[in-house]
Structures are given as structure tokens and as C-alpha cells.
Design an enzyme around this catalytic site. Structure first.
Site, mmCIF file in Angstrom:
data_model
loop_
_atom_site.group_PDB
_atom_site.id
_atom_site.type_symbol
_atom_site.label_atom_id
_atom_site.label_comp_id
_atom_site.label_asym_id
_atom_site.label_seq_id
_atom_site.Cartn_x
_atom_site.Cartn_y
_atom_site.Cartn_z
ATOM 1 N N LEU A 523 -3.928 -20.107 22.337
ATOM 2 C CA LEU A 523 -4.362 -19.511 23.599
ATOM 3 C C LEU A 523 -4.846 -20.557 24.596
ATOM 4 C CD1 LEU A 523 -6.363 -16.457 22.198
ATOM 5 C CD2 LEU A 523 -4.041 -16.462 23.111
ATOM 6 N N GLY A 524 -5.344 -21.683 24.119
ATOM 7 C CA GLY A 524 -5.862 -22.702 25.021
ATOM 8 C C GLY A 524 -6.550 -23.804 24.239
ATOM 9 N N GLY A 526 -9.904 -26.926 24.668
ATOM 10 C CA GLY A 526 -10.956 -27.579 25.425
ATOM 11 C C GLY A 526 -11.470 -28.777 24.670
ATOM 12 N N GLY A 527 -12.637 -29.297 25.115
ATOM 13 C CA GLY A 527 -13.202 -30.452 24.447
ATOM 14 C C GLY A 527 -13.585 -30.177 23.009
ATOM 15 N N PHE A 528 -13.868 -28.918 22.685
ATOM 16 C CA PHE A 528 -14.257 -28.542 21.331
ATOM 17 C C PHE A 528 -13.069 -28.456 20.393
ATOM 18 C CE2 PHE A 528 -13.592 -24.811 23.957
ATOM 19 C CZ PHE A 528 -12.576 -24.170 23.268
ATOM 20 N N GLY A 529 -11.863 -28.260 20.939
ATOM 21 C CA GLY A 529 -10.685 -28.039 20.120
ATOM 22 C C GLY A 529 -9.843 -26.918 20.689
ATOM 23 N N VAL A 531 -8.041 -22.849 20.654
ATOM 24 C CA VAL A 531 -8.292 -21.435 20.368
ATOM 25 C C VAL A 531 -6.957 -20.778 20.059
ATOM 26 C CG1 VAL A 531 -9.172 -19.245 21.241
ATOM 27 C CG2 VAL A 531 -10.314 -21.377 21.856
ATOM 28 N N LYS A 545 -11.657 -19.977 17.248
ATOM 29 C CA LYS A 545 -12.023 -21.231 17.903
ATOM 30 C C LYS A 545 -12.152 -22.297 16.817
ATOM 31 C CE LYS A 545 -15.815 -23.090 20.726
ATOM 32 N NZ LYS A 545 -17.088 -22.715 21.375
ATOM 33 N N ASP A 642 -23.516 -23.847 30.419
ATOM 34 C CA ASP A 642 -22.103 -24.171 30.678
ATOM 35 C C ASP A 642 -21.381 -22.951 31.261
ATOM 36 O OD1 ASP A 642 -19.932 -25.832 30.829
ATOM 37 O OD2 ASP A 642 -19.292 -25.511 28.764
#
Length: 740
Positions: A523-524, A526-529, A531, A545, A642
Site C-alpha cells: 500500500l505504501g 515510509g521511513g518506518f518501512g 505497509v 505495518k 507527527d
């Protein structure tokens, strides 16, 4: 590309232009080709239009808020004006008249002769799309209205059917072709013979039939029963027999249209598709076609045979060879040697049926179903009966003669009782006895197999329990470690203690649900990893996530997010279903929200059109409710740290839910602010005191919310490029306000 300031200017000019439009023609006024009337709420326009490759001009009504010109009514459909000389006015007799200015003669008129002329007749385009001629200035008496004389379109709140007082039958007729609004061959109209029902006709040929009104909807349109967009109104009394519908959500544009191709369809405007989307139409399948299987037959697309036609109980094909060749047009006949009207006649039930054509039926609205059966048995010509009102159970419809245009639905529909002779009843009794014997034997076999299956399952579960439970497990997850670093104490936590009951998912379950983290399910990121979308064995959709090894969100942030979301419950916060901590994997499992993030819509020019101002306002209110809960209403005071567009997820109804609590901090009840040496979050959304000094508080989230508010209103990212001497949206708006 337009600047934001230019867009706002054009928007104000558009509002000014439309606010000055009129919706009325007075006795001394004219409407010339090139001028328009606009309804008070700007929903509809009346004016002159013409096909692209023709000089013919017509007076019509079309949607004002739909980019694609969609004409819903035409005045002079069979008498076009050549060129742009047309003039619409009210004549001295009080009628609306359309003149050809070049030749000075009338091409169309309301032609109302029975009205009493007053001093100030007027015609007004209503917000419903109805063009109404009033007798005088008080507008208390309607002398004519376009809703009584539709062309090919049925609009919301427009009645179709019979006015018994005036004898007017309001029906729809197709255009001749796509670019010729003249009266076509396809007609949708109500007939009152027997019981009221609508027919779709091509000339004199019947194409489709609604069936009678059964208390919930038309017998042949079972979809009406569970309709969630429309409110249907059926009226049958001494004054009228009509059907109309209204739209529950006024922002939805929907219309019913009769096409020149011989179809009746329901269309709804979809801004995302930039066009009219058809979600219902007839005829849809062979069984929709009128009397497709002939007389005394049933059309059923769901039976096990290859042929959709079958004879009714007590009947057989009239022409065996044609039936064998899949031609049932000649229908069925009584089985040879079987006659009705003898002792022992009975009825066989056909369930989920569209009842036969009621033009030859008799109706008695006071009889119960049992009385209806007895009445039918007393009359040798009675071939079938059904209840007239499936919602209340009252009323009797009985058929005398041929039974035509019956079809079977997968569900809904209604029960139809077919008259059969005594021999058919006796045959059923014999078959029933034989069936009961076979059923008893089958029941014994099934019970034995069931017992064996239960024993096998018990053995398998016992063996599985010894190996340990796999998949999703409910167990306490401890957050004692490092608790002080979040600014909260155990006694401040909601509930008892510091353990949170969290669903722990086995890694194999997550791998299976996401199809081994396939790219198709991603799905997408980010900096965390990344999804991923997944589906659990019970069918529930989830969002996983998956923290990467280089993620800025470590063990502490991971525990923090679980702790916070598990304890916080609000309709505008994303719901945590559980987590997975196994091997080197750390994963959070959320509810799946199909409409992705707010940024997916507001920062895309095409998708942004789906969000009108009312929807944006609702989203802003939802985010506000979520933030108030975090800051004030929850027993934990949470600073998100955030808040941004990509962290606002949208559910199926476009309701916002705040997500991503990995950077959030818990405040004590009396704590006003905190300081950190580790500034985390997204630049552009950070308040100055947090970005420069590490100070954060409730005000930090409020600042981020303000940035988000500007983005929602303007449809631009805070970090997007501006030609003016600014670095972001905040600076641009500040300069723009200062210049005002």
C-alpha cells in the site's frame, strides 16, 4: 498552470455571475437563444441547445453542475428551429410559446385553454428541474408543468403514471437517436388494465414489464426492496396511480432514461469517472424479455439444466421439437389427459417469482391468502393466484386464462400458486413417501459420518494443542520496560496495571495474509518501512505495518505505538488489531481503510474533485474530534507529534482516522510541555519552538493541524513550489492575506 490567487479570483467571478442569474420569465419578458434560466440552487439550466453537427435548435433543461451537458427535458422535440432565432415568451393568453423569430410563427406552446387568465402569469425553473407555468403572481395555481410532459428522462420527485382526474398518462419516450431528441419508438408507460404496471415497448411490441406493485416494490424489480439510495413513493387512489422517487442525498445526481436502443436504465453521475455510470438497466438477461418462454412456463436462469425455460407444474411443452431446439416461444399446455375443475384440485407453489402479466388478472384487496385460494378453486377458469401485498399479506390476485411472462429470481420475488389437477397432487404424495424413505436412510448415513468427523476433529485439536497454538493469540503484552521515558506512570494508564491485552499474530499468519508481502499488496512505504494489505483466514481485511531494519522507529517507538493505540478508542483514531514480534520482524496489524490517506486525494488534481467543500469540512471536523480526544477527553493526554496528511486515513465513508502513533508522547494530567534532545517528525509540520528548541506541547499538534488545514483548503502541499518569494504554503498564504 493557474496560480492559487487566480483560481480564487475565477471562483469569485463564477459565484457573482451565477448569483445574478434569473429563474423566472415574466409576462413582459423573453428568453432568446443564448440566454438561460438557472434554478435558485443552481442545479438546473433552461435554454437553447442543438446537436453538434446540425443547425436545429431546441429549448431544453439540463444539469448545471454536471460538466457533460445532459439534457433531461425538451420542449419542441419534434419541431426544431433552424438557426438561432428562437424566442421563448408568455403570450397574451397566458401560455408559454416558442417562436421562430425569422418566420414569426409558433413552433411549440403549452396550449392550456381552460385556465382563467390573470394579470401576471409567470414561468419558473424550479430546483427540481421542473419548469412551471403559474397562473398569477401569487404562484398559488399551477396551470402547466414540464414534469407532466417528460421526454426520455424521469427525474427525482417526478411522477410517472396516471392522473385519474385529468386522464393524463405521464410516460417516457426515447429520443430518435443520440443527436435527435425527436420522439422515438421506445416507450415506458403504465397500463391500468387488470392491475397497474409499467411496460417497456418498442412500437407496439412489449419488451419488458415491471409486474404489479406488491407492497414493497414492483414484482419484477426485486432490487427496489433493498434500495439504499432512493426513497420510492407509490400512490394508488381515486385521483392518481403514480410512482416517483427521491434521492436521500441531494448531492447525488441520478436519473432514469429510456434509450432509443430499447433499454430502460438508471444512471448516476460519478465525478471520479467523469461520466454517467449505469448501475441498473432492463432488459438485462433473456428472462427479462417479455414472455420469453411463452405461456404457462417459467424462465429460470438459476436452474440446473442448460435451458432457462421450463413448464409450470401440471404443464408440458406445446411443441416438443421446438422445445428440444431451445425455442420456447410457443410455450406450454396442460399435460395430456389432465384437466382441472375436478374434485381434489390443488396448488403447487413457485417461489421467488415475478408473477404473470396481470392485465388479465382479478384483484380483491380485502381477501386473505386462504380466502384467495378458496375463491380460485370455485372458478374453473382460475389458473393461479398470489397475494397482492407481500408486506402486509392482504389482497388477492387471481389469473383466469394464460399465464405469461413468469420468471424466477435467486431470492426475493414472491410466491405464486399454480392450479393443478388431483392426479398431480397424488403423484406428489407418492413421490413424497418415497423421498421420505430415502431421506431417512440418508439421515442415518449423515449422522454416522458426522460422528466420525467429530472424533477425527477432537483427535486433531488435541494433537494441535500439544504442539502449541498457531496464528492469532490473545495475551498480555508488557510495557513496563522504559515506561518512564514516555512521560507516563503506571497508575496514570487507563485500565488496571500496565499490561495491555493485545492480539499477537504468528508470522506465518501474516505471511499468508499478505501473500508473502507481495508487491501487489503493497500500500505504501515510509521511513518506518512498508505497509501491506492482507486478508485473514476469516476474511477480514487488514493493513500490516512492517518495520524495516533501518527504520527510524525502533523497539521503543514500536512498543509505544502498541501501548497507545490499544488503549485509545475513538471513531476518528485508527484501530489496532494486534502485532507480530517474531524472529527479526516487528509488525503492527491495523484495520484496513480502503480509501488510503488524505494526501492521496487532496494532492491529486483528478481525485481532489471528489472532495467538495462539505466533504472537506466533514474531514476537518473529524480530525478535530480526534485531536480533542487525544488532548482533552482521554484519560491519557497524548501529543501526536507527527500530524500530517499522509497520517490521516479515510474509511469507506471518507471519515478520517488519525494514525501512526510511533512518535507520540504521553503527558501527565498537569503537565503543560516537555523537552527533548531528539527532534522527530516531518519538517514543514513542526512548530518553530519544537523544531529549534525541542519544546513540544498540545500547541505543537495545533500548529501541525493548522498546516494540514491550509493544505485541505488549498489542495497544495506545504512544501510545494510557489513562484512568489516564499518557501512553502504558509508563507504564500501569509503574503496573500497581507496583500488583501
Amino acid at each position: 498552470m493557474y496560480h492559487l490567487k487566480e483560481i480564487l479570483t475565477y471562483f469569485l467571478l463564477f459565484l457573482f455571475r451565477n448569483c445574478c442569474s434569473t429563474d423566472i420569465i415574466g409576462p413582459n419578458q423573453t428568453l432568446k437563444d443564448g440566454n438561460i434560466l438557472v434554478s435558485s440552487g443552481k442545479a438546473f439550466v433552461l435554454g437553447f441547445f442543438g446537436p453538434e453537427k446540425s443547425s436545429n435548435r431546441y429549448v431544453g433543461i439540463w444539469y448545471n453542475k454536471v460538466p457533460e451537458q445532459t439534457v433531461v427535458w425538451v420542449a419542441n422535440r419534434d419541431n426544431p428551429i433552424k438557426g438561432t432565432s428562437g424566442v421563448l415568451a408568455i403570450d397574451t393568453a397566458g401560455n408559454l410559446v416558442l417562436f421562430d423569430g425569422n418566420h414569426n410563427f409558433s413552433v411549440w406552446s403549452t396550449n392550456v385553454t381552460s385556465m382563467t387568465l390573470k394579470k401576471s402569469p409567470s414561468a419558473q425553473l424550479m430546483e427540481t428541474g421542473n419548469f412551471v407555468l403559474f397562473q398569477d403572481q401569487s404562484k398559488s395555481v399551477i396551470t402547466w408543468q414540464s414534469f407532466d410532459y417528460p421526454t426520455n428522462t424521469l427525474l427525482p420527485n417526478m411522477k410517472a403514471g396516471w392522473n385519474r382526474r385529468t386522464g393524463l398518462n405521464t410516460s417516457l419516450s426515447s429520443w430518435k437517436s443520440f443527436d435527435d431528441p425527436g420522439t422515438g419508438d421506445t416507450v415506458f408507460k403504465m397500463e391500468l388494465t387488470g392491475t397497474p404496471q409499467f411496460y417497456l415497448l418498442m412500437g407496439t411490441k412489449r419488451l419488458w414489464r415491471t409486474g404489479p406493485w406488491n407492497g414493497l416494490g414492483w414484482s419484477g424489480v426485486p432490487e427496489m426492496v433493498s434500495n439504499f439510495i432512493f426513497k420510492i413513493l407509490y400512490v394508488e387512489n381515486d385521483n392518481e396511480v403514480t410512482i416517483s422517487y427521491s434521492i436521500k442525498d441531494p448531492s447525488i445526481f441520478s436519473r432514469m432514461v429510456v434509450n432509443e436502443s430499447g433499454t430502460l436504465e438508471r444512471l448516476t453521475w460519478q465525478g471520479s469517472e467523469r461520466g454517467w455510470v449505469r448501475f441498473w438497466y432492463v432488459p438485462t438477461d433473456p428472462c427479462d424479455s417479455y414472455a420469453h418462454c411463452g405461456a404457462f412456463s417459467n424462465c429460470d436462469l438459476f436452474n440446473l439444466s442448460e435451458f432457462e425455460c421450463s413448464c409450470l407444474p401440471g404443464f408440458e411443452p406445446k411443441l416438443e421439437r421446438q422445445w428440444y431446439l431451445r425455442d420456447a416461444s410457443n410455450g406450454c399446455k396442460r399435460k395430456q389427459g389432465e384437466n382441472i375443475c375436478g374434485n381434489g384440485d390443488g396448488f403447487k407453489k413457485v417461489i421467488n417469482a415475478k408473477v404473470p402479466d396481470t392485465s388479465i388478472a382479478h384483484v380483491n384487496k380485502s381477501l386473505e391468502l386462504k380466502e384467495c385460494q378458496e375463491l380460485c378453486l370455485k372458478n374453473c377458469s382460475c389458473t393461479a393466484f398470489a397475494t397482492a401485498n407481500i408486506s402486509g399479506g392482504n389482497g388477492c390476485i387471481s389469473w383466469h386464462g394464460n399465464l405469461a411472462d413468469i420468471r424466477q429470481f435467486s431470492n426475493k420475488g414472491q410466491d405464486l400458486y399454480i392450479r393443478v389437477p388431483a392426479v398431480e397432487i397424488a403423484q406428489d404424495t407418492r413421490n413424497s413417501k418415497g423421498f421420505r424413505g430415502k431421506r431417512l436412510m440418508a439421515t442415518v448415513i449423515v449422522l454416522i459420518l458426522a460422528m466420525l468427523l467429530i472424533l477425527f476433529l477432537a483427535y486433531w485439536l488435541l494433537k494441535k494443542k500439544r504442539k502449541g497454538t498457531e496464528g492469532q493469540i490473545k495475551r498480555p503484552f508488557s510495557f513496563n520496560t522504559g515506561l518512564a521515558s514516555y512521560g507516563g506512570r503506571a497508575e496514570e494508564m487507563e485500565g488496571s496495571g500496565t499490561n495491555v491485552e493485545v492480539s499477537i499474530f504468528d508470522l506465518s499468519t501474516i505471511v499468508s495474509a499478505t501473500e508473502d508481502f507481495s508487491l501487489a499488496n503493497k500500500l505504501g512505504e515510509g521511513g518506518f518501512g512498508a505497509v501491506y494489505k492482507g486478508r485473514l483466514p476469516n476474511g477480514q481485511e487488514i493493513a500490516v505495518k512492517r518495520l524495516s531494519a533501518i527504520s527510524g522507529q525502533g523497539n521503543e517507538e514500536f512498543k509505544n505505538e502498541i501501548k497507545l493505540i490499544a488503549r485509545l478508542q475513538h471513531r476518528n483514531l485508527v484501530r489496532l488489531l494486534g502485532c507480530c514480534i517474531q524472529q527479526d520482524e516487528k509488525m503492527l496489524v491495523y484495520e484496513y481503510l480502503p480509501n488510503k490517506g488524505l494526501d492521496y486525494f487532496i494532492f491529486d488534481e483528478a481525485r481532489r474533485s471528489l472532495m467538495d467543500w462539505s466533504k472537506r469540512f466533514e474531514i476537518i471536523l473529524g480530525i478535530t474530534r480526534g485531536m480533542i480526544y487525544l488532548h482533552e477527553d482521554s484519560r491519557l493526554r497524548i501529543i501526536h507529534r507527527d500530524l500530517k496528511a499522509s497520517n490521516i486515513l479515510l474509511d469507506t465513508s471518507m471519515n478520517p482516522k488519525i494514525s501512526d502513533f510511533g512518535l507520540a508522547r504521553i503527558f501527565g494530567v498537569d503537565q503543560a510541555q516537555a523537552n527533548t534532545n531528539r527532534v522527530v517528525g516531518t519538517y514543514g509540520y513542526m512548530s518553530p519552538e519544537y523544531a529549534m528548541e525541542g519544546l513540544f506541547s498540545v500547541k505543537s499538534d495545533v500548529y501541525s493541524f493548522g498546516v494540514l488545514l491550509l493544505e485541505i483548503i488549498c489542495g497544495r502541499k506545504n512544501s510545494s513550489y510557489f513562484e512568489e518569494d516564499t518557501v512553502n504554503l504558509i508563507g504564500y498564504v501569509s503574503i496573500w492575506i497581507f496583500n488583501i
